[in-house]
Design a protein around this motif. Structure first.
Motif, mmCIF file in Angstrom:
data_model
loop_
_atom_site.group_PDB
_atom_site.id
_atom_site.type_symbol
_atom_site.label_atom_id
_atom_site.label_comp_id
_atom_site.label_asym_id
_atom_site.label_seq_id
_atom_site.Cartn_x
_atom_site.Cartn_y
_atom_site.Cartn_z
ATOM 1 N N GLY A 15 0.704 -1.185 0.037
ATOM 2 C CA GLY A 15 -0.088 -0.004 0.253
ATOM 3 C C GLY A 15 0.537 1.421 0.165
ATOM 4 O O GLY A 15 1.722 1.540 -0.049
ATOM 5 N N SER A 16 -0.240 2.432 -0.165
ATOM 6 C CA SER A 16 0.535 3.638 -0.316
ATOM 7 C C SER A 16 0.528 4.698 1.385
ATOM 8 O O SER A 16 -0.745 4.164 1.647
ATOM 9 N N LEU A 17 1.126 5.718 1.236
ATOM 10 C CA LEU A 17 0.835 6.701 2.550
ATOM 11 C C LEU A 17 1.416 7.722 2.150
ATOM 12 O O LEU A 17 2.919 7.593 1.461
ATOM 13 N N ARG A 18 1.072 8.991 2.219
ATOM 14 C CA ARG A 18 1.975 10.067 2.390
ATOM 15 C C ARG A 18 2.003 11.115 3.542
ATOM 16 O O ARG A 18 1.022 11.772 4.202
ATOM 17 N N LEU A 19 2.877 11.503 4.227
ATOM 18 C CA LEU A 19 3.118 12.157 5.279
ATOM 19 C C LEU A 19 3.642 12.929 4.563
ATOM 20 O O LEU A 19 4.141 13.853 3.858
ATOM 21 N N SER A 20 3.357 14.403 5.634
ATOM 22 C CA SER A 20 3.399 15.824 5.440
ATOM 23 C C SER A 20 4.093 16.374 7.047
ATOM 24 O O SER A 20 3.707 15.404 7.927
ATOM 25 N N CYS A 21 4.672 17.371 6.593
ATOM 26 C CA CYS A 21 5.413 17.947 7.891
ATOM 27 C C CYS A 21 5.294 19.674 7.244
ATOM 28 O O CYS A 21 6.103 19.977 7.082
ATOM 29 N N ALA A 22 4.404 20.373 9.119
ATOM 30 C CA ALA A 22 4.235 21.738 7.947
ATOM 31 C C ALA A 22 4.984 22.171 9.452
ATOM 32 O O ALA A 22 4.943 21.984 10.556
ATOM 33 N N ALA A 23 5.739 23.397 8.715
ATOM 34 C CA ALA A 23 6.875 23.964 9.744
ATOM 35 C C ALA A 23 5.744 25.282 10.096
ATOM 36 O O ALA A 23 5.556 26.163 8.623
ATOM 37 N N SER A 24 5.904 26.131 11.149
ATOM 38 C CA SER A 24 5.068 27.020 12.182
ATOM 39 C C SER A 24 6.165 27.966 12.669
ATOM 40 O O SER A 24 6.384 27.274 13.662
ATOM 41 N N GLY A 25 6.195 29.413 12.802
ATOM 42 C CA GLY A 25 6.517 30.008 13.604
ATOM 43 C C GLY A 25 7.407 31.290 12.916
ATOM 44 O O GLY A 25 6.982 31.881 12.225
ATOM 45 N N SER A 26 8.407 31.828 14.045
ATOM 46 C CA SER A 26 9.514 32.997 13.160
ATOM 47 C C SER A 26 10.649 32.575 12.010
ATOM 48 O O SER A 26 11.350 31.628 12.463
#
Length: 125
Positions: A15-26
């Motif tokens: 199977g498949s998966l898609r990971l995401s990682c969002a950065a926030s801040g200064s």
């Protein structure tokens, strides 16, 4: 600065998966970004990294662990401060907690490495 990872879960082999990682801040700019993983009883290992190319909104030079080459694809969207990991043809040995990583510049001359909180990926039938 915070890195928020998401997209993990339980998937069957192949199977498949898609990971995401969002950065926030200064954030002035984000340099290299990457994904690492840690399986139970094992050390954390590199999965894939992607550099920053200033002239590109997306993309960069990529590097992959041999075990995931041809199956995983790392990408980034600089406008969203986000890195992705598309994982295809998943195998039980891909089971691990996946962590995102980023070198974040708060100014042109100051940077720090940050880690996300980890997201569990389980490959099992």
């Amino acid at each position: 600065v915070q890195l928020q990872a998401s997209g993990g879960g339980l998937v069957q082999p192949g199977g498949s998966l898609r990971l995401s990682c969002a950065a926030s801040g200064s954030i002035f700019v984000i340099g290299a970004m990457g994904w690492y993983r840690q399986a139970p009883g094992k050390q954390r290992e590199l999965v894939a990294t992607i550099t920053l190319v200033a002239t590109m909104d997306t993309g960069g030079r990529t590097n992959y662990a041999d075990s995931v080459k041809g199956r995983f694809t790392i990408s980034r969207d600089n406008a969203k401060n986000t890195v992705y990991l598309q994982m295809n043809s998943l195998k039980p040995e891909d089971t691990a907690v996946y962590y995102c990583n980023a070198r974040v510049y708060s100014s042109p001359y100051s940077s720090q490495e940050y880690w996300g909180q980890g997201t569990q990926v389980t490959v099992s039938s």
